[in-house]
Design a protein around this motif. Sequence first.
Motif, PDB file in Angstrom:
ATOM      1  N   GLN A  38       3.242   5.282  -5.622  1.00 23.15           N
ATOM      2  CA  GLN A  38       2.398   4.092  -5.731  1.00 23.15           C
ATOM      3  C   GLN A  38       2.434   3.499  -7.138  1.00 23.15           C
ATOM      4  OE1 GLN A  38      -1.451   5.423  -4.423  1.00 23.15           O
ATOM      5  NE2 GLN A  38      -0.855   5.493  -2.240  1.00 23.15           N
ATOM      6  N   ARG A  39       2.432   4.337  -8.137  1.00 23.96           N
ATOM      7  CA  ARG A  39       2.464   3.864  -9.521  1.00 23.96           C
ATOM      8  C   ARG A  39       3.800   3.194  -9.833  1.00 23.96           C
ATOM      9  NH1 ARG A  39       1.223   8.231 -11.647  1.00 23.96           N
ATOM     10  NH2 ARG A  39       3.250   8.973 -12.391  1.00 23.96           N
ATOM     11  N   VAL A  40       4.925   3.800  -9.348  1.00 20.56           N
ATOM     12  CA  VAL A  40       6.236   3.206  -9.589  1.00 20.56           C
ATOM     13  C   VAL A  40       6.352   1.859  -8.888  1.00 20.56           C
ATOM     14  CG1 VAL A  40       8.720   3.491  -9.197  1.00 20.56           C
ATOM     15  CG2 VAL A  40       7.351   5.420  -9.988  1.00 20.56           C
ATOM     16  N   GLN A  41       5.900   1.780  -7.637  1.00 20.88           N
ATOM     17  CA  GLN A  41       5.959   0.508  -6.912  1.00 20.88           C
ATOM     18  C   GLN A  41       5.088  -0.554  -7.577  1.00 20.88           C
ATOM     19  OE1 GLN A  41       4.826   1.725  -2.960  1.00 20.88           O
ATOM     20  NE2 GLN A  41       6.948   2.160  -2.344  1.00 20.88           N
ATOM     21  N   ARG A  42       3.946  -0.147  -8.108  1.00 18.98           N
ATOM     22  CA  ARG A  42       3.083  -1.103  -8.800  1.00 18.98           C
ATOM     23  C   ARG A  42       3.761  -1.628 -10.063  1.00 18.98           C
ATOM     24  NH1 ARG A  42      -0.950   1.833  -8.736  1.00 18.98           N
ATOM     25  NH2 ARG A  42      -0.771   2.803 -10.810  1.00 18.98           N
ATOM     26  N   ASP A  43       4.453  -0.746 -10.786  1.00 19.76           N
ATOM     27  CA  ASP A  43       5.159  -1.185 -11.987  1.00 19.76           C
ATOM     28  C   ASP A  43       6.315  -2.108 -11.641  1.00 19.76           C
ATOM     29  OD1 ASP A  43       3.430   0.336 -13.471  1.00 19.76           O
ATOM     30  OD2 ASP A  43       4.805   2.051 -13.670  1.00 19.76           O
ATOM     31  N   LEU A  44       7.023  -1.805 -10.537  1.00 22.38           N
ATOM     32  CA  LEU A  44       8.123  -2.658 -10.116  1.00 22.38           C
ATOM     33  C   LEU A  44       7.621  -4.041  -9.739  1.00 22.38           C
ATOM     34  CD1 LEU A  44      10.233  -0.178  -7.951  1.00 22.38           C
ATOM     35  CD2 LEU A  44      10.866  -1.115 -10.170  1.00 22.38           C
ATOM     36  N   ASN A  45       6.539  -4.095  -8.982  1.00 22.77           N
ATOM     37  CA  ASN A  45       6.007  -5.386  -8.546  1.00 22.77           C
ATOM     38  C   ASN A  45       5.462  -6.197  -9.712  1.00 22.77           C
ATOM     39  OD1 ASN A  45       6.639  -4.727  -5.894  1.00 22.77           O
ATOM     40  ND2 ASN A  45       4.610  -3.821  -5.502  1.00 22.77           N
ATOM     41  N   SER A  46       4.767  -5.534 -10.635  1.00 24.54           N
ATOM     42  CA  SER A  46       4.212  -6.261 -11.784  1.00 24.54           C
ATOM     43  C   SER A  46       5.324  -6.759 -12.696  1.00 24.54           C
ATOM     44  CB  SER A  46       3.255  -5.358 -12.567  1.00 24.54           C
ATOM     45  OG  SER A  46       3.938  -4.212 -13.074  1.00 24.54           O
ATOM     46  N   GLY A  47       6.413  -5.978 -12.843  1.00 29.92           N
ATOM     47  CA  GLY A  47       7.528  -6.416 -13.670  1.00 29.92           C
ATOM     48  C   GLY A  47       8.259  -7.584 -13.052  1.00 29.92           C
ATOM     49  N   ALA A  48       8.420  -7.579 -11.727  1.00 31.51           N
ATOM     50  CA  ALA A  48       9.121  -8.675 -11.060  1.00 31.51           C
ATOM     51  C   ALA A  48       8.303  -9.958 -11.101  1.00 31.51           C
ATOM     52  CB  ALA A  48       9.431  -8.288  -9.612  1.00 31.51           C
ATOM     53  N   SER A  49       6.968  -9.874 -10.939  1.00 31.96           N
ATOM     54  CA  SER A  49       6.116 -11.072 -10.957  1.00 31.96           C
ATOM     55  C   SER A  49       6.040 -11.691 -12.344  1.00 31.96           C
ATOM     56  CB  SER A  49       4.709 -10.713 -10.465  1.00 31.96           C
ATOM     57  OG  SER A  49       4.132  -9.736 -11.330  1.00 31.96           O
ATOM     58  N   ALA A  50       6.171 -10.872 -13.396  1.00 30.68           N
ATOM     59  CA  ALA A  50       6.093 -11.392 -14.757  1.00 30.68           C
ATOM     60  C   ALA A  50       7.457 -11.875 -15.249  1.00 30.68           C
ATOM     61  CB  ALA A  50       5.563 -10.318 -15.704  1.00 30.68           C
ATOM     62  N   GLY A  51       8.528 -11.678 -14.462  1.00 30.79           N
ATOM     63  CA  GLY A  51       9.852 -12.118 -14.852  1.00 30.79           C
ATOM     64  C   GLY A  51      10.550 -11.197 -15.811  1.00 30.79           C
ATOM     65  N   HIS A  52      10.014 -10.003 -16.047  1.00 34.91           N
ATOM     66  CA  HIS A  52      10.660  -9.041 -16.939  1.00 34.91           C
ATOM     67  C   HIS A  52      11.608  -8.156 -16.134  1.00 34.91           C
ATOM     68  CE1 HIS A  52       8.020 -10.329 -20.088  1.00 34.91           C
ATOM     69  NE2 HIS A  52       6.931 -10.006 -19.366  1.00 34.91           N
ATOM     70  N   GLN A  53      12.481  -7.480 -16.852  1.00 31.18           N
ATOM     71  CA  GLN A  53      13.412  -6.563 -16.192  1.00 31.18           C
ATOM     72  C   GLN A  53      12.664  -5.342 -15.682  1.00 31.18           C
ATOM     73  OE1 GLN A  53      16.558  -5.202 -18.670  1.00 31.18           O
ATOM     74  NE2 GLN A  53      17.659  -4.153 -17.016  1.00 31.18           N
ATOM     75  N   ALA A  54      12.784  -5.087 -14.420  1.00 34.16           N
ATOM     76  CA  ALA A  54      12.060  -3.976 -13.799  1.00 34.16           C
ATOM     77  C   ALA A  54      12.751  -2.667 -14.133  1.00 34.16           C
ATOM     78  CB  ALA A  54      12.005  -4.162 -12.285  1.00 34.16           C
ATOM     79  N   PRO A  55      12.016  -1.588 -14.220  1.00 34.99           N
ATOM     80  CA  PRO A  55      12.641  -0.277 -14.452  1.00 34.99           C
ATOM     81  C   PRO A  55      13.540   0.107 -13.291  1.00 34.99           C
ATOM     82  CG  PRO A  55      10.317  -0.041 -13.893  1.00 34.99           C
ATOM     83  CD  PRO A  55      10.543  -1.503 -14.108  1.00 34.99           C
ATOM     84  N   LEU A  56      14.542   0.904 -13.594  1.00 34.68           N
ATOM     85  CA  LEU A  56      15.512   1.319 -12.585  1.00 34.68           C
ATOM     86  C   LEU A  56      14.837   2.200 -11.551  1.00 34.68           C
ATOM     87  CD1 LEU A  56      18.474   1.362 -11.665  1.00 34.68           C
ATOM     88  CD2 LEU A  56      18.792   3.404 -13.069  1.00 34.68           C
TER      89      LEU A  56
END
Length: 560
Positions: free
Chosen positions: A439-457
């Motif tokens: 859940q934490r990884v998915q939250r980080d992926l979604n927040s990174g994609a919405s902010a336009g930053h490069q998402a973690p691998l």
Amino acid sequence: MDPTPMQHPVAGVNHNVVAAYLPAQRAAMLRVLSLSVPPAATEEPYTGQECIGLGDAWRSLYALVQGSVRGHEGNSCLVLGESGCGKSLLVESVIRRVRRECAECSAAAPWVVSLSALLYPTDRQCLAAMAQQLMDQDAIARGDVDETLRDVMEPETDADMNDEQRNDWATVTRAPGQGPGPESESESDEEAEMPLASLSEPEPSSNAILSTMAATLSHILSLLSSSAPGSSRHPLIIVLDQFDLLTQRPRQALLYCLLDAVQANSYVPGMLVLGMTSRVDAADFLEKRVKSRFSHRIVHVVPPSFDQYMILARMALAAGASSSSVWGQAWLAEVDHLIQNPTFRACLEGLHNLSGDVRLLYQVLLPPVAALHPGAPTLEPEAFARVAAAQRADPLEALLLDLNVPEMALMIAARHLQLRDKEPFTFEMCFHGLRHFVQRVQRDLNSGASAGHQAPLAITGLDTLAQRAPMLQAFHTLLDMELLLPEPARLSLTLPSGIASRTGPVTTAYGTLPSLTVIPEFLPVYAQVSAKAILASVESPARAEMLGSVLVKWAASTGL
């Protein structure tokens, strides 16, 4: 023309000479390291075989053995020391020295009987082995054995004994606390305190002579006394290996009979009973009637120091080499160069810190020596270091490298529970941590994609780690591989209420769990590998299936 001869890298001698003599030197070293030739089998043991670092213990035991052989005394002694520290070598060295001295002065050398509690699980088998070994040394005539010791030499079965023999034998071998039978308890106690001489009165029938263990031992000693006249009688040395296991025998019958014969001086030429054990409290296990007959002489054998450890390594590698020849000088120089190498010394220091067992040292020296050949005649320190690392490696840690992603994710969750002192843990506890991680990884992926930053691998199969069915299957796989073991107390615990299986008994590799039994999801388990080993496996480049960077980062974190 012949090629220019290579020079030995250490001694500066002709390399062709080293290659020519290497097979004989290699064979000599392998005989030492494999222990294929026991010390007692050679008249002159190889250099270094004798007790390095055991001088005080050797002199104490030698004086005791001399008292029995030269002074015709009855003695008993216990040799204490941890496994592999040299107890057997000490005893064999002393006996070999005494036998050599007896041969030099034309005195009667002692008969030696070796009995192991592991090899002979009953007292009667010990007596049969004692008679057989004395026959092999020509101490007892085989005609006497065929006529009088046939019963004890035959397999021990109730069908082979009549009622009188069975009752007499049960009297000697009755377990502590067991009822004495038709006799009263006071009569049984009086019999236990009777000396050996009173138990060995001659009977008109040979079966009556062999009806008790004490009478059998007395008869064997009488055959030894009558085998040679006067001064030519040989002393007797009885070596008891695993002495602590003999104290677990019913009524300690064999120890009682042997020690009673020593105390009563039943064998005039001299009798010595030597016990060897790794238990420092072995003498405390003796019953009162047996302890009163024991001399309480104890020889302590301590493991070798690191300097002595290095001497043992040098002597083993230098076996067969003589400084009087060009080849011997070259090989001794090669061995000395290896001993002074920092890598080799660090390897042996790690072994010495792990255990003082000399056999562990020989196990590390053996493979590189076996790999020597004329094309590669030098001793490489790195080869010994690799063998030491391979032999000390935990096989369970090697299994971690073959785990797939779900199985490794469970082990990482178990690592975090270990760090938080949550052992024993259950599958539900591991799955709870995995679900929060996903859940934490998915939250980080979604927040990174919405902010336009490069998402973690992201890792492969991230959603699988949050699904119960595949993770439960991975949990069962870890149980089958014994990377996770159930709490031992739970294997025999029946829960009258609470969470219980609705499918009846469960059969596992550890037996059939009782019913009602705990469901697998709530079965308390322990991880069989440490948290440090789990992290090392995650970061190892030798993994069969590489893990994603997010999972590796989670493994290296505290998990909070």
